[in-house]
Motif scaffolding. Structure first.
Motif, short mmCIF file in Angstrom:
data_model
loop_
_atom_site.label_atom_id
_atom_site.label_comp_id
_atom_site.label_asym_id
_atom_site.label_seq_id
_atom_site.Cartn_x
_atom_site.Cartn_y
_atom_site.Cartn_z
N ILE A 545 43.21 9.54 34.42
CA ILE A 545 42.19 8.92 35.28
C ILE A 545 40.91 8.63 34.50
CG2 ILE A 545 40.70 9.35 37.26
CD1 ILE A 545 43.02 10.93 38.51
N ARG A 546 40.54 9.55 33.65
CA ARG A 546 39.31 9.37 32.85
C ARG A 546 39.46 8.15 31.93
NH1 ARG A 546 35.08 12.64 31.08
NH2 ARG A 546 33.63 11.28 29.93
N LEU A 547 40.58 8.04 31.26
CA LEU A 547 40.79 6.91 30.34
C LEU A 547 40.87 5.58 31.09
CD1 LEU A 547 43.37 8.45 27.82
CD2 LEU A 547 40.90 8.13 27.52
N CYS A 548 41.49 5.58 32.28
CA CYS A 548 41.54 4.34 33.07
C CYS A 548 40.16 3.92 33.54
CB CYS A 548 42.48 4.53 34.26
SG CYS A 548 44.23 4.67 33.80
N GLN A 549 39.33 4.89 33.93
CA GLN A 549 37.95 4.55 34.33
C GLN A 549 37.16 3.97 33.15
OE1 GLN A 549 36.47 8.26 35.89
NE2 GLN A 549 37.47 7.98 37.89
N VAL A 550 37.34 4.57 31.98
CA VAL A 550 36.65 4.04 30.79
C VAL A 550 37.12 2.63 30.48
CG1 VAL A 550 36.37 4.34 28.30
CG2 VAL A 550 36.16 6.31 29.82
N ARG A 551 38.41 2.39 30.59
CA ARG A 551 38.96 1.06 30.29
C ARG A 551 38.43 0.01 31.26
NH1 ARG A 551 43.40 -0.60 27.28
NH2 ARG A 551 44.12 -2.71 27.81
N ASN A 552 38.35 0.35 32.54
CA ASN A 552 37.83 -0.61 33.52
C ASN A 552 36.35 -0.90 33.31
OD1 ASN A 552 40.31 -0.86 34.82
ND2 ASN A 552 39.90 0.87 36.19
N ALA A 553 35.59 0.09 32.86
CA ALA A 553 34.15 -0.11 32.67
C ALA A 553 33.81 -0.77 31.34
CB ALA A 553 33.43 1.24 32.76
N SER A 554 34.73 -0.74 30.40
CA SER A 554 34.44 -1.29 29.07
C SER A 554 34.61 -2.81 29.07
CB SER A 554 35.37 -0.66 28.03
OG SER A 554 35.15 -1.23 26.75
N PRO A 555 33.71 -3.57 28.42
CA PRO A 555 33.85 -5.03 28.35
C PRO A 555 34.79 -5.52 27.27
CG PRO A 555 31.83 -4.38 27.24
CD PRO A 555 32.44 -3.12 27.79
N GLY A 556 35.29 -4.61 26.41
CA GLY A 556 36.07 -5.05 25.27
C GLY A 556 37.55 -5.14 25.52
N TYR A 557 38.08 -4.36 26.44
CA TYR A 557 39.52 -4.36 26.66
C TYR A 557 39.91 -5.62 27.45
CZ TYR A 557 39.49 0.41 25.01
OH TYR A 557 39.35 1.53 24.22
N GLY A 558 40.97 -6.24 26.99
CA GLY A 558 41.38 -7.52 27.57
C GLY A 558 41.00 -8.70 26.73
N ILE A 559 40.23 -8.48 25.66
CA ILE A 559 39.82 -9.55 24.76
C ILE A 559 40.77 -9.58 23.56
CG2 ILE A 559 38.00 -10.40 23.24
CD1 ILE A 559 35.97 -9.16 25.09
N GLU A 560 41.32 -10.73 23.30
CA GLU A 560 42.18 -10.91 22.14
C GLU A 560 41.37 -11.55 21.01
OE1 GLU A 560 45.21 -9.90 21.74
OE2 GLU A 560 45.53 -9.17 23.78
N ALA A 561 41.38 -10.93 19.85
CA ALA A 561 40.61 -11.44 18.70
C ALA A 561 41.51 -11.47 17.48
CB ALA A 561 39.38 -10.57 18.44
N ASP A 562 41.14 -12.35 16.54
CA ASP A 562 41.89 -12.48 15.30
C ASP A 562 41.43 -11.43 14.29
OD1 ASP A 562 43.18 -14.69 16.34
OD2 ASP A 562 41.62 -16.07 15.62
N GLY A 563 42.33 -11.10 13.37
CA GLY A 563 41.98 -10.19 12.28
C GLY A 563 42.19 -8.72 12.59
N ILE A 564 42.58 -8.38 13.80
CA ILE A 564 42.79 -6.98 14.17
C ILE A 564 44.29 -6.68 14.07
CG2 ILE A 564 42.56 -5.26 15.99
CD1 ILE A 564 40.16 -6.77 17.01
N GLN A 565 44.61 -5.55 13.51
CA GLN A 565 46.01 -5.18 13.30
C GLN A 565 46.70 -4.90 14.64
OE1 GLN A 565 46.02 -1.84 10.61
NE2 GLN A 565 45.10 -3.02 8.92
#
Length: 595
Positions: A545-565
């Motif tokens: 639950i804690r990790l899911c709350q962090v993921r929902n509040a974070s603006p970075g998850y869901g963004i696809e970027a180049d150069g990341i493994q």
């Protein structure tokens, strides 16, 4: 019986019959006269000019109270008199015009007589020597033909010279600016739109025109036949390459002197001396105030329209341009590093020191990344301004000659701050990944009692920091890629910016630390449940639950970027949480149920 005879009837007086016949004739004649008058009145045409003039005259009578045949006749006579006077005035005017025309014709005749006398004086007429006179006239005609031909050639040559000078010569104003302009008051704040800024822009325009003239002159006289038309009789070629070379040398001398003055002016105004560039302060106490003021004013100076245009114009001299860009990048690198270190330790631009939040890892990392994102955006716009309008300029191969791009300049500017930022991010990640058992302390028992909550907090912090790194990596990569030339290779690969690469490395390190900490948490799930007096399922559900709350509040998850493994994305995915936490819990529950 006698009969009585009756008296005869009375006879009419003599002439009575004739009188009655004459009366009948008189009545018929008067009837005809009346009939004719009525017919004339009925058949009267009121649209004739005479009728209109008569009506106009009647309307202008002095005594309109009485209208009779006499007044009408008087009006008609007055109108006829007026028309006669108008005709007389027009005829007099025509007579004057004819007299003037006659005078002009007389002048033309006199001039023709004078020309005829002149021709007779030049070519005397003698019937006895007609053959000799014919030869003389032939020679005269040849002389006239040659004169007309030379006149036409001179006209064409004059036109060619005029076009040549308009195309390849500088005006007096441009020449004066190139030789005498001294950049006085051009950067004063109260001079926006004034004469000084106009003179400065005219100076830069004159430099651009000189470069264009030199280029066209070189191409013209390297390939002379392509620039001379078929019908010009080689008039342009008669100007001579020697004259063109002298013009080129004169323009080159003026241009070199003007570029040298512009080069020294930019170095003076931007304070690009080696002493100021080499000065890289690391704290507010180590930075002298005058240097700080100069560096802060450099941002405004680089955004000034004259400075930006001057740097763009300077690329025509690759040596000056490259050296200036390198010094600007070095100066900006020192300034960005100074600002970052001051923001960490002493605060910058009215903000409190960032290291005051070092006890809160997520806010600490977020403030550092936000500061660097703002700095990167500003420096990106400054680097773009150094290369503005370069694609539409005449010198298309200038970038190849210089060997620098806006992306390389930005990379050089932010390279100084990449290392200190990476070291601090790695320090935060390593401190969060370290277990409390590794810290030798006397209060080990207290830590074990709170170990479950502490582990969940550290896992949440690591997961949140990875989300921040994903978000700011994507934002900074977009800002950096705007300056890179568009190509398929650059699109497929990640950004070459050192700061972006540092974020990628920190993200990879954070994802590995998070995955390792999560596995350690699952491995100690039973001991954590016993310390917390709770079941393993409840302890596992709390961390999920804690990790899911962090993921929902974070603006970075869901963004696809180049150069990341790919491993980094797999470690941070929700599937990894299920695979790491849920499956062992399912197995434990299944084994408990089987027993």
């Amino acid at each position: 019986m006698s009969t009585t005879s009756l008296p005869p009837p009375p006879s009419l007086p003599v002439g009575i019959d004739s009188v009655s016949g004459s009366n009948d004739n008189a009545f018929s004649a008067s009837s005809r006269i009346l009939t004719n008058k009525v017919q004339n009145a009925i058949s009267l045409n009121t649209t004739t000019p005479a009728f209109s003039s008569a009506l106009t005259a009647l309307s202008t009578l002095q005594t309109p109270t009485k209208i009779d045949a006499r007044s009408i006749r008087t009006a008609i006579e007055q109108d006829a008199l007026h028309q006669a006077k108008c005709l007389e005035a027009e005829m007099r005017r025509l007579v004057g015009v004819v007299k003037a025309m006659r005078s002009g014709i007389k002048n033309v005749v006199s001039i023709a007589e004078g020309v005829k006398d002149s021709v007779r004086e030049v070519v005397p007429h003698d019937n006895n020597n007609s053959t000799d006179h014919f030869e003389e006239e032939k020679k005269l005609a040849e002389v006239l033909a040659n004169a007309f031909q030379e006149r036409n050639e001179a006209r064409v040559r004059n036109e060619s010279i005029r076009e040549f000078m308009e195309k390849f010569d500088l005006s007096d104003g441009d020449s004066s600016l190139l030789e005498n302009y001294n950049f006085e008051h051009v950067l004063e704040s109260n001079n926006e739109g004034g004469q000084s800024i106009k003179d400065g822009m005219n100076f830069l325009n004159a430099l651009m025109r000189v470069s264009k003239i030199r280029k066209e002159l070189s191409s013209t006289f390297d390939h002379p036949m392509t620039d001379i038309g078929e019908g010009t009789d080689s008039s342009a070629a008669k100007l001579g390459p020697a004259s063109a070379m002298r013009m080129v040398e004169n323009l080159a001398l003026k241009q070199d002197r003007a570029f040298e003055r512009l080069y020294h002016f930019l170095h003076s105004r931007l304070d690009l001396s080696h002493a100021s560039v080499a000065h890289v302060p690391t704290s507010s106490s180590a930075a002298p105030q005058p240097v700080a003021k100069i560096q802060d004013g450099m941002d405004e100076t680089l955004l000034h329209p004259f400075i930006r245009r001057s740097i763009v114009v300077l690329y025509q001299v690759p040596a000056y341009y490259k050296h200036t860009l390198e010094l600007i990048a070095t100066s900006r690198r020192a300034e960005v590093t100074r600002k970052f270190l001051l923001a960490l330790t002493s605060g910058y631009d009215g903000m409190p020191p960032i290291e005051m939040k070092a006890h809160d890892p997520v806010n600490y990392v977020g403030d550092m990344l936000a500061f660097m994102f703002r700095t990167t955006s500003v420096e990106s716009e400054l680097a773009r301004g150094l290369f503005a309008d370069k694609a539409s300029s005449e010198n298309e191969d200038s970038e190849e000659n210089v060997g620098l791009t806006a992306s390389q300049v930005l990379n050089d500017i932010v390279s100084g701050v990449a290392r200190p930022l990476r070291s601090r991010l790695s320090q935060v990640i390593s401190s969060l990944a370290r277990r409390p058992d590794d810290e030798k302390d006397e209060t080990v028992g207290v830590l074990h009692e709170e170990e479950a909550g502490t582990a969940r907090t550290r896992l949440g912090s690591l997961y949140s920091i990875c989300g921040l790194l994903l978000f700011y990596h994507s934002a900074m990569e977009k800002a950096a890629k705007k300056l890179e030339p568009a190509s398929l290779d650059n699109t497929a690969q990640g950004s070459t910016n050192q700061l972006v690469q540092s974020l990628v490395e920190c993200l990879s390190e954070g994802a590995n630390a998070y995955a390792t900490s999560l596995k350690v948490y699952v491995a100690t799930l039973e001991s954590l449940a016993s310390l917390s007096n709770a079941s393993k399922a409840s302890v596992a559900s709390e961390v999920v639950i804690r990790l899911c709350q962090v993921r929902n509040a974070s603006p970075g998850y869901g963004i696809e970027a180049d150069g990341i493994q790919e491993d980094t994305y797999s470690y941070l995915a929700l599937d990894s949480i299920c695979d790491t936490i849920m499956e062992p819990s399912y197995h434990a529950v299944f084994n408990w149920a089987m027993q």
